[in-house]
Scaffold this motif. Structure first.
Motif, PDB file in Angstrom:
ATOM      1  N   ALA A  62       0.855  -1.187   0.000  1.00 20.21           N
ATOM      2  CA  ALA A  62       0.000   0.000   0.000  1.00 20.21           C
ATOM      3  C   ALA A  62       0.894   1.241   0.000  1.00 20.21           C
ATOM      4  N   PRO A  63       0.352   2.417  -0.329  1.00 21.59           N
ATOM      5  CA  PRO A  63       1.164   3.642  -0.315  1.00 21.59           C
ATOM      6  C   PRO A  63       1.760   3.930   1.059  1.00 21.59           C
ATOM      7  N   ASP A  64       2.781   4.801   1.059  1.00 21.54           N
ATOM      8  CA  ASP A  64       3.453   5.245   2.287  1.00 21.54           C
ATOM      9  C   ASP A  64       4.125   4.102   3.033  1.00 21.54           C
ATOM     10  N   ASN A  65       4.616   3.101   2.292  1.00 21.79           N
ATOM     11  CA  ASN A  65       5.327   1.963   2.882  1.00 21.79           C
ATOM     12  C   ASN A  65       4.458   1.158   3.843  1.00 21.79           C
ATOM     13  N   LEU A  66       3.162   1.215   3.667  1.00 22.26           N
ATOM     14  CA  LEU A  66       2.250   0.446   4.506  1.00 22.26           C
ATOM     15  C   LEU A  66       1.946  -0.902   3.857  1.00 22.26           C
ATOM     16  N   ARG A  67       1.399  -1.809   4.654  1.00 23.31           N
ATOM     17  CA  ARG A  67       0.937  -3.102   4.164  1.00 23.31           C
ATOM     18  C   ARG A  67      -0.520  -3.272   4.553  1.00 23.31           C
ATOM     19  N   LEU A  68      -1.337  -3.668   3.585  1.00 28.18           N
ATOM     20  CA  LEU A  68      -2.733  -3.985   3.851  1.00 28.18           C
ATOM     21  C   LEU A  68      -2.837  -5.487   4.069  1.00 28.18           C
ATOM     22  N   VAL A  69      -3.288  -5.868   5.250  1.00 34.05           N
ATOM     23  CA  VAL A  69      -3.461  -7.282   5.598  1.00 34.05           C
ATOM     24  C   VAL A  69      -4.958  -7.580   5.601  1.00 34.05           C
ATOM     25  N   VAL A  70      -5.358  -8.578   4.820  1.00 33.91           N
ATOM     26  CA  VAL A  70      -6.767  -8.964   4.720  1.00 33.91           C
ATOM     27  C   VAL A  70      -6.878 -10.450   5.020  1.00 33.91           C
ATOM     28  N   LEU A  71      -7.842 -10.809   5.868  1.00 37.23           N
ATOM     29  CA  LEU A  71      -8.124 -12.209   6.150  1.00 37.23           C
ATOM     30  C   LEU A  71      -9.402 -12.574   5.422  1.00 37.23           C
ATOM     31  N   ALA A  72      -9.225 -13.111   4.214  1.00 39.27           N
ATOM     32  CA  ALA A  72     -10.357 -13.394   3.340  1.00 39.27           C
ATOM     33  C   ALA A  72     -10.861 -14.816   3.568  1.00 39.27           C
ATOM     34  N   PRO A  73     -12.176 -15.038   3.493  1.00 34.62           N
ATOM     35  CA  PRO A  73     -12.724 -16.389   3.716  1.00 34.62           C
ATOM     36  C   PRO A  73     -12.326 -17.350   2.602  1.00 34.62           C
ATOM     37  N   ARG A  74     -12.011 -18.591   2.996  1.00 34.56           N
ATOM     38  CA  ARG A  74     -11.656 -19.615   2.006  1.00 34.56           C
ATOM     39  C   ARG A  74     -12.847 -20.475   1.604  1.00 34.56           C
ATOM     40  N   ASP A  75     -13.968 -20.338   2.282  1.00 23.57           N
ATOM     41  CA  ASP A  75     -15.135 -21.144   1.934  1.00 23.57           C
ATOM     42  C   ASP A  75     -16.401 -20.386   2.325  1.00 23.57           C
ATOM     43  N   PRO A  76     -17.560 -20.788   1.782  1.00 27.57           N
ATOM     44  CA  PRO A  76     -18.817 -20.079   2.070  1.00 27.57           C
ATOM     45  C   PRO A  76     -19.178 -20.076   3.551  1.00 27.57           C
ATOM     46  N   ALA A  77     -18.875 -21.159   4.258  1.00 28.37           N
ATOM     47  CA  ALA A  77     -19.219 -21.219   5.678  1.00 28.37           C
ATOM     48  C   ALA A  77     -18.469 -20.146   6.463  1.00 28.37           C
ATOM     49  N   THR A  78     -17.197 -19.960   6.120  1.00 28.89           N
ATOM     50  CA  THR A  78     -16.422 -18.909   6.792  1.00 28.89           C
ATOM     51  C   THR A  78     -16.953 -17.533   6.443  1.00 28.89           C
ATOM     52  N   ALA A  79     -17.327 -17.322   5.194  1.00 22.65           N
ATOM     53  CA  ALA A  79     -17.887 -16.035   4.797  1.00 22.65           C
ATOM     54  C   ALA A  79     -19.139 -15.724   5.607  1.00 22.65           C
TER      55      ALA A  79
END
Length: 284
Positions: A252-269
């Motif tokens: 991401a800009p300004d030397n930042l990092r965007l960390v996202v924990l995305a679901p791997r399956d519909p149940a998790t979503a």
């Protein structure tokens, strides 16, 4: 043309262009007379940067010279380069750019904050080069409780070890904790050792982990190294149950990092949607 030759030619052209764009008045020199070309003379730039005239001339001519990071930093300051231009200079000279020093009062751009919030119901947060957590959305707070952690301790690596609830929620916590330490070691080495203030800050964090947690001390002695990257991670949250997640780390800009924990399956979503009520998300 070989890659090395192309890089030296690009460095030569970049230095010439930036020198020509800098006027004597901008660096506190008298304009003088009989200047046949715009900008600073080579000898003026060399003097201001604290390098030899002959050495700088050879560098600008694209000869086989390997400037140190310290010299590159001096040239960048003398040429009044911004962050992007300084990174470009370092890369052309065959060095990794130096991470910017952290700022406790760093103001995250509104567009980035909106991007973090837009990941909901997936947990998302921003970290700086020292792994300090700078912003997060409501699902991330429900998962990691960043808002309950004092600002001086809101470091992602520190939270991984010190936050007991987080340790309980992560499936195979030891595997992920070992990986965190290996990534910290790699980040420290990438910064060039303790001579670099940014590396010294990571060294202090690593030593703090070593002194505070016996398991961290033992695992650090194994000297494992790993590049920071995404990974599959499972967590068990007491409110919604098991979550199967893709732990993604994005630049991401300004030397930042965007960390996202995305679901791997519909149940998790579906469980992530239950983690934070929809009404709460709309009120962010």
């Amino acid at each position: 043309m070989a890659e090395t030759d192309f890089r030296r030619e690009s460095l030569s052209g970049f230095l010439r262009a930036r020198r020509a764009a800098l006027t004597p008045e901008q660096v506190g020199l008298a304009p003088g007379v009989r200047r046949r070309t715009p900008g600073l003379r080579r000898e003026e730039l060399a003097l201001l940067a604290g390098v030899g005239v002959t050495w700088y001339t050879w560098l600008e001519q694209g000869r086989e010279i390997n400037p140190s990071p310290e010299v590159l930093g001096s040239l960048a300051r003398t040429l009044r380069l911004d962050a992007a231009e300084t990174d470009y200079l370092f890369r052309l000279a065959g060095h990794q750019p130096r991470p910017a020093p952290p700022s406790d009062d760093l103001e995250v751009a509104p567009a980035l904050l909106r991007l973090v919030q837009a990941q909901a119901p997936a947990p998302a947060f921003l970290t700086d080069p020292d792994w300090e957590v700078r912003a997060w959305n409501r699902p991330a707070d429900a998962m990691f409780e960043f808002s309950l952690v004092p600002a001086g301790q809101r470091n992602l690596a520190w939270v991984a070890f010190a936050h007991r609830a987080n340790r309980r929620r992560v499936v195979d916590w030891e595997h992920h904790a070992r990986r965190t330490l290996a990534e910290l070691r790699a980040a420290y080495a990438e910064r060039g050792g303790d001579g670099n203030p940014a590396a010294a800050r990571l060294a202090a964090l690593i030593e703090r982990l070593r002194q505070s947690f016996p398991e961290a001390a033992a695992w650090l002695d194994e000297h494992q190294v790993r590049e920071r990257a995404g990974i599959e991670k499972d967590m068990v949250h007491e409110k919604v149950g098991r979550l199967r997640l893709d732990h993604l780390v994005l630049g991401a800009p300004d030397n930042l990092r965007l960390v996202v924990l995305a679901p791997r399956d519909p149940a998790t979503a579906e469980r992530l949607r239950a983690l934070v009520p929809a009404d709460d998300l709309q009120n962010v």
